[in-house]
Design an enzyme around this catalytic site. Structure first.
Site, PDB file in Angstrom:
ATOM      1  N   ILE A  14       0.817  -1.210   0.000  1.00 12.29           N
ATOM      2  CA  ILE A  14       0.000   0.000   0.000  1.00 12.29           C
ATOM      3  C   ILE A  14       0.855   1.267   0.000  1.00 12.29           C
ATOM      4  CG2 ILE A  14      -0.219   0.328   2.508  1.00 12.29           C
ATOM      5  CD1 ILE A  14      -3.072   0.599  -0.109  1.00 12.29           C
ATOM      6  N   GLY A  15       2.172   1.101   0.247  1.00 13.74           N
ATOM      7  CA  GLY A  15       3.067   2.253   0.247  1.00 13.74           C
ATOM      8  C   GLY A  15       3.619   2.609   1.613  1.00 13.74           C
ATOM      9  N   THR A  17       6.413   1.748   3.049  1.00 15.68           N
ATOM     10  CA  THR A  17       7.845   2.066   3.037  1.00 15.68           C
ATOM     11  C   THR A  17       8.090   3.474   2.514  1.00 15.68           C
ATOM     12  OG1 THR A  17       8.423  -0.259   2.772  1.00 15.68           O
ATOM     13  CG2 THR A  17      10.084   1.359   2.124  1.00 15.68           C
ATOM     14  N   LYS A  38      12.700  -0.941  10.718  1.00 15.20           N
ATOM     15  CA  LYS A  38      11.852  -1.964  10.106  1.00 15.20           C
ATOM     16  C   LYS A  38      11.754  -3.120  11.085  1.00 15.20           C
ATOM     17  CE  LYS A  38       9.627  -3.951   6.621  1.00 15.20           C
ATOM     18  NZ  LYS A  38       8.399  -3.445   6.011  1.00 15.20           N
TER      19      LYS A  38
END
Length: 213
Positions: A14-15, A17, A38
């Protein structure tokens, strides 16, 4: 002590990062010291690919914490759910190790942006999901969504489950990519903005610029 935000998304790819790097840069431009972390990376070796993307968007080199594995304590080769990736390598993902790395980063930076793997209910071991981790720590969430078909449903479900667990949502980031049906995209943006104004007025609604990485 640093402020920790947990970045998650309404779906895979979905974006998250891109949004994590974008939000980190935004905070940096306000004068804050910011590091991204992360939680778990699958589908690569060595330094986590998502961290490389974060640093590129931030416009900085890899940090010492990146090189030491502090900003991503678990990296797995196979591109799949963390619990399966760990199982394939006969390893165990331990919550304490992730917590320790976050604590180390909090000692040095004003903000730590902790990006999850996948969506809220992705399992990271045989017993626990990302949502369980969030409930244990009560980090304020930054939820990434987009204008593609189905996003309204997925966004409201995510907001409602977070609310049911009493996890605060600091912001919803609306990702303009991919540029799909503009009629659907524009209505999705307007609907979500109105929804937050009515039901979660303390939650920010941020529209993320289109970013080429």
């Amino acid at each position: 002590m640093a402020k920790v935000f947990f970045i998650t998304g309404i779906d895979t790819d979905i974006g998250k990062t891109i949004a994590t790097g974008w939000y980190a840069k935004k905070l940096m431009q306000q004068g804050a010291s910011v590091i991204t972390q992360k939680m778990i990376q699958t589908g690569c070796r060595g330094i986590a690919e998502d961290l490389l993307t974060h640093r590129k968007i931030q416009g900085i080199e890899l940090t010492e914490e990146d090189k030491q594995g502090i900003t991503c304590p678990y990296v797995f080769d196979y591109p799949c759910s963390p619990h399966l990736a760990a199982k394939l390598e006969q390893r165990t993902i331990e919550r304490k190790k992730i917590e320790t790395c976050t604590a180390l980063l909090c000692e040095k930076y004003d903000y730590v942006l902790l990006e999850g793997a996948g969506g809220l209910c992705v399992p990271y071991n045989e017993e626990e999901t990302t949502l369980d981790y969030l409930c244990q720590h009560q980090y304020p969430v930054i939820l990434v969504t987009s204008g593609k078909l189905g996003s309204i449903n997925h966004t409201l479900l995510s907001l409602q489950v977070l609310n049911s667990k009493r996890v605060s949502v600091h912001a919803v980031i609306y990702n303009l990519y991919p540029e799909t049906d503009q009629v659907i995209s524009q209505e999705t943006q307007h609907f979500l903005r109105r929804y937050l104004e009515k039901y979660s007025p303390n939650t920010l609604f941020e529209v993320m610029d289109l970013i080429s990485v």
